[in-house]
Design an enzyme around this catalytic site. Structure first.
Site: not given
Ligand code: HEM
Length: 416
Positions: A232, A323
């Site tokens: 993450d 996601h």
């Molecule tokens: C418990 C809640 C969440 C979990 C477990 C989670 C988990 C992850 C994971 C595993 C990734 C892929 C690896 C990475 O690029 O970091 C990711 C990407 C991302 N997350 Fe989350 N996330 C959560 C909540 C959120 C929220 C609330 C937002 C924004 C409103 C968000 C925005 C993003 C963005 C912008 C990416 C990158 C997407 C890309 O361009 O590839 N996430 N998240």
């Protein structure tokens, strides 16, 4: 044996001395506290334990600079986010007085020196890359009679359909203290000192304790794993893109140049039901593999995801509902810096766990960068079935400061 020569009696008398002195310091908030610190630390010889062997606990992050620490800083292992409200009748002088105390204390603690009126000065000797980041909410602008300088994006986020916010906890506050260090003792000590030295001026509303992997348990620079087991934090702006995406340039709000904004969301993970789906189901939910964190279209964590790729049946390899497909920016202006921490608190009776993510994102402008992404995720995101936002707050993060100045001075110091 005379009473004062036994170690316990000596400890007691010092404690009495320091407790009394600390109370004095708190009331005076300034010169009295200065005098107290001298009195307390002289006798105790803080830092005297240092040996020739360098240890990670000695590592210090710079406090002074264009930007506050704790944002571009490589994430430390432990974090505490504390939400505080100003007391009744607080005005500009109250706020600037408080920020002066925090600046002085934070500058010392991050160097590995005791704060003013520090009653446990030995605990300050292990800064372990301590950073203290101060955020200000809408209530500060109201109290300081500075609403004309309040950024337009500084207001509670709209309530999304996925939200289950607890009104009595984790809500918007006037002030935020974000304290991070590789050593949990350094965090606990800094939080205690920073709050007790201003306790007559503020009320603590909540305190969120977060953690990542312990320092040196994995190579430096390795992206953290959250408690769902996912890598993450991969798709984040590079530090050379921070000037464009994270740090404010002062064009709209001159006082904010070098500062930024913080969105802090507390998101519960439904781990019991998450564990019911198999590995491939979990990977399709996020769009990345669990072992390396690579996108489903790649082999390396940092490979660019190919959202257009399809398998031989014409089905997208990365599901459009995943996601990352939903969260991926539709244009450069939708990017922000995520710096999340895990939480794992004691469960309610009858529950197995109480875990989730303290989601922290930093961006120049919440409305244009963060909100469209959050809106998209609220409308649809396969991950939503296993995640529930239970807290939400936003803050302006003032720029960093130079020696002799205080955090927030560009906002408060020039008001007439
Ligand atoms: C418990 C809640 C969440 C979990 C477990 C989670 C988990 C992850 C994971 C595993 C990734 C892929 C690896 C990475 O690029 O970091 C990711 C990407 C991302 N997350 Fe989350 N996330 C959560 C909540 C959120 C929220 C609330 C937002 C924004 C409103 C968000 C925005 C993003 C963005 C912008 C990416 C990158 C997407 C890309 O361009 O590839 N996430 N998240």
């Amino acid at each position: 044996m005379p009473e004062q020569t036994t170690p316990s009696a000596r400890g007691l008398s010092r404690r009495h001395l320091l407790t009394g002195a600390a109370a004095l310091g708190t009331a005076g908030l300034g010169t009295a506290a200065l005098g107290t610190a001298g009195l307390g630390t002289a006798g105790l010889g803080w830092g005297a334990h240092h040996t020739a062997t360098p240890v990670d606990g000695d590592m210090a992050e710079p406090f002074h600079g264009t930007h506050q620490g704790g944002i571009a800083t490589p994430p430390q292992a432990n974090a505490r986010f504390v939400g505080l409200d100003l007391g009744e009748g607080a005005d500009r002088a109250t706020v600037s007085g408080l920020l002066k105390v925090w600046t002085e204390d934070a500058a010392r603690l991050t160097r590995g020196e005791p704060a003013l009126a520090d009653t446990e000065p030995e605990l300050a000797a292990t800064p372990a890359r301590l950073t203290v980041t101060v955020g200000i909410g809408p209530g500060v602008f109201a109290a300081a009679d500075a609403v004309d300088r309040q950024p337009s994006w500084l207001r509670p986020l709209p309530v999304f359909s996925i939200d289950r916010l607890d009104d009595s906890a984790w809500r918007q506050t006037d002030l935020l203290l974000q304290v991070c260090a590789d050593d949990p003792v350094a965090v606990a000590h800094a939080v205690r000192v920073l709050i007790k030295n201003v306790r007559s001026l503020v009320t603590v509303r909540w305190s969120q304790r977060g953690f990542q992997h312990a320092r040196r348990s994995r190579p430096d620079g390795t992206t953290m794993r959250n408690l769902m087991g996912q890598v993450d934090g991969t798709a984040n702006p590079a530090t050379d893109q921070f000037d464009r995406l994270v740090w404010d340039d002062g064009s709209k709000y001159p006082w904010l140049a070098g500062g930024t904004s913080l969105v802090l969301r507390r998101i519960r993970m439904e781990l019991d039901t998450w564990e019911e789906i198999d590995r491939s189901g979990r990977e399709l939910t996020v769009g990345r593999t669990l072992d390396t964190g690579a996108p489903l279209t790649g082999t390396d964590e940092h490979d660019e995801p190919d959202f257009a790729a399809t398998d031989r049946h014409g089905i997208p390899v990365i599901p459009p509902s995943s996601h990352i497909a939903r969260a991926h920016h539709t244009h450069d202006g939708e990017r922000f810096h995520r710096r999340a921490y895990n939480y794992d608190d004691p469960p309610e009776p009858g529950h197995v766990s109480n875990s989730g993510l303290i989601f922290a994102s930093y961006q120049r402008d919440i409305d244009t960068q963060f909100l469209p992404v959050q809106q998209r995720l609220a409308e649809f995101d396969a991950l939503n079935q296993w995640t529930t936002p239970i807290g939400s707050a936003v803050y302006a993060i003032p720029p960093g400061t130079a020696p002799g100045h205080y955090l927030g001075q560009t906002l408060l110091g020039t008001l007439t």
